[in-house]
Design an enzyme around this catalytic site. Sequence first.
Site, mmCIF file in Angstrom:
data_model
loop_
_atom_site.group_PDB
_atom_site.id
_atom_site.type_symbol
_atom_site.label_atom_id
_atom_site.label_comp_id
_atom_site.label_asym_id
_atom_site.label_seq_id
_atom_site.Cartn_x
_atom_site.Cartn_y
_atom_site.Cartn_z
ATOM 1 N N ALA A 20 1.174 -1.283 -0.555
ATOM 2 C CA ALA A 20 -0.113 -0.209 -0.014
ATOM 3 C C ALA A 20 1.205 1.333 0.149
ATOM 4 O O ALA A 20 2.003 1.127 0.478
ATOM 5 C CB ALA A 20 -1.207 -0.472 1.519
ATOM 6 N N LYS A 44 -3.315 3.202 -2.092
ATOM 7 C CA LYS A 44 -2.441 3.915 -1.274
ATOM 8 C C LYS A 44 -3.756 4.221 -0.163
ATOM 9 O O LYS A 44 -5.490 4.464 0.005
ATOM 10 C CB LYS A 44 -2.559 5.272 -2.102
ATOM 11 C CG LYS A 44 -2.114 6.231 -1.127
ATOM 12 C CD LYS A 44 -1.130 6.277 -0.690
ATOM 13 C CE LYS A 44 -0.880 6.730 1.123
ATOM 14 N NZ LYS A 44 0.488 6.717 1.835
ATOM 15 N N SER A 45 -3.130 3.916 1.195
ATOM 16 C CA SER A 45 -4.195 4.053 2.351
ATOM 17 C C SER A 45 -5.504 5.134 2.313
ATOM 18 O O SER A 45 -4.661 6.525 1.677
ATOM 19 C CB SER A 45 -3.435 4.163 3.543
ATOM 20 O OG SER A 45 -2.592 3.026 3.424
ATOM 21 N N MET A 70 5.792 10.612 3.749
ATOM 22 C CA MET A 70 4.426 11.467 2.113
ATOM 23 C C MET A 70 3.294 11.955 3.508
ATOM 24 O O MET A 70 3.145 12.665 2.303
ATOM 25 C CB MET A 70 3.856 10.152 1.634
ATOM 26 C CG MET A 70 5.078 9.033 1.346
ATOM 27 S SD MET A 70 6.206 9.608 -0.159
ATOM 28 C CE MET A 70 5.165 10.141 -1.554
ATOM 29 N N LEU A 72 0.295 10.363 4.114
ATOM 30 C CA LEU A 72 -0.605 10.362 3.538
ATOM 31 C C LEU A 72 -1.407 11.309 2.673
ATOM 32 O O LEU A 72 -2.309 11.550 2.749
ATOM 33 C CB LEU A 72 -1.831 10.022 5.067
ATOM 34 C CG LEU A 72 -2.326 8.569 5.184
ATOM 35 C CD1 LEU A 72 -3.485 8.950 7.049
ATOM 36 C CD2 LEU A 72 -2.822 8.085 4.700
ATOM 37 N N ASN A 125 -4.865 -0.001 7.833
ATOM 38 C CA ASN A 125 -3.548 -0.057 8.433
ATOM 39 C C ASN A 125 -3.568 0.812 9.635
ATOM 40 O O ASN A 125 -3.918 1.916 9.576
ATOM 41 C CB ASN A 125 -3.458 1.396 7.002
ATOM 42 C CG ASN A 125 -1.672 2.570 7.090
ATOM 43 O OD1 ASN A 125 -0.926 1.481 8.252
ATOM 44 N ND2 ASN A 125 -1.284 2.775 6.693
ATOM 45 N N CYS A 128 0.917 4.062 9.953
ATOM 46 C CA CYS A 128 1.549 5.360 9.501
ATOM 47 C C CYS A 128 1.975 5.920 10.115
ATOM 48 O O CYS A 128 1.816 6.498 11.451
ATOM 49 C CB CYS A 128 0.425 5.921 8.822
ATOM 50 S SG CYS A 128 0.936 7.504 8.045
ATOM 51 N N SER A 193 6.661 0.392 6.980
ATOM 52 C CA SER A 193 8.275 0.850 7.287
ATOM 53 C C SER A 193 8.393 1.151 8.630
ATOM 54 O O SER A 193 7.870 0.457 9.488
ATOM 55 C CB SER A 193 8.493 2.060 6.838
ATOM 56 O OG SER A 193 7.584 3.389 7.425
ATOM 57 N N GLY A 248 11.369 -5.194 2.011
ATOM 58 C CA GLY A 248 12.718 -5.483 1.836
ATOM 59 C C GLY A 248 13.105 -6.316 0.887
ATOM 60 O O GLY A 248 14.162 -6.927 0.179
#
Length: 309
Positions: A20, A44-45, A70, A72, A125, A128, A193, A248
Site C-alpha cells: 500500500a 494507497k491508504s 509522505m 498520507l 492500516n 502510518c 516501514s 525488503g
Amino acid sequence: PELATTFLEQPLDNPLMNAAGVWCTLAAQLDALVESSAGAAVTKSCTLSRRDGNPEPRYRALPLGSINSMGLPNEGHVYYLDYAACHDYERKPLFVSVSGLSLDDNLTIVAALREAVLPAFLELNLSCPNVEGKPQPGYDFEAMDQFLAEVATAYRRPFGVKLPPYFDFVHFDNAAEILNRYDNLAFITCINSIGNGLVIDTESESTVIRPKDGFGGLGGDYVLPTALANVNAFHRRCPGKTIIGCGGVSTGEHVFQHLLAGATLVQVGTALHEEGPSIFDRLQKELRELMAKKGYTRIEDFRGRLKTL
Ligand SMILES: O=C(O)c1[nH]c(=O)[nH]c(=O)c1I
C-alpha cells in the site's frame, strides 16, 4: 514450477502484489498494476477527505532502500471506493487500504466500503508513522484493541490489518493476543516501514527529506530481517490467520524467504517504486528458478516450513 496460490479461498496467479502506498495513489497507477503480472493490487491508504500530504522532498531512494514521510497524500476514500466499484475481480483481487485519522473516520470509511458490497479486501492500516501529532495505533495496544473491536463489529466481513514492525517478544505476544480475539480479522500484513529513521547526506551535512526534521519510515534492504521476523512471529502466534509479508523484497530469493517464514502473499514497496510494475515479471522468473533448483513444483511445497537450528 507453479506460482498459483489462494488467499481467503480466492485463486491468484501468483503471490505478488504492491505494498500500500506504492504505485497506487491514482487510478492510472492502479490500472498499471492491474495490467502488470502482479497477482493482486492494493490502493494507497485513504482518509475521509483528499489530502496533499507533507511538503517535498518527502521520499528518497537510497543505496540500501528508501526513506519516506509522505504524510498520507491520497484522493479521499470515495475515489478509491469508486475505483474498487469498477475493478474486474475476475482478473485479480483488489485490496482497499484504509488509514483514517480517527476511529470515527475509520468507521465512516469502513461502513461505506461495507455498503458498497464489493469483493475488495479491507486492509486497515494501523501503522502510518508520518502524520505529525498522530501516534500510530499499532504501537498503542489499548487504542489498537478499541479500533479493532469497533471496526470488526461494524464491518462484520473478513478484513486484515497492516502492522508496524515490533522488536520485542512481549510486543509480538501482546499484539497477537489482541488480533486473535477477532474472528473476522482474517489476515495480517507485516510490516509497514520502520518508523522515524534518519538519513544524513554527508556532503551537504543535511537531512534528505523535509518533513519532521528528516525523520521518516525506512524501507528496502534495511528492513528485510525485521520483516521476516514479524511475518514468522505472527505466523507462529496466529495459526488461524493468513499472513501477508511486506518489507525488503527486491529479488525472487526475498520472496522465497517471506513464503518460507509463513507468508501467503508478498508485497513489494521500495523496489517497485524504483523499478516499476515490470518488477513482478522479474520476481516471478527468479522465484521459479529458485524453486526449480530446489526441486519444488508448488508454493505449498515449502511455504511456512522455515527450519530452526
Ligand atoms: O507517509 C505515508 O503516507 C505513509 N508512509 C509509510 O511508510 N507507511 C504508511 O502507512 C504511510 I499512510
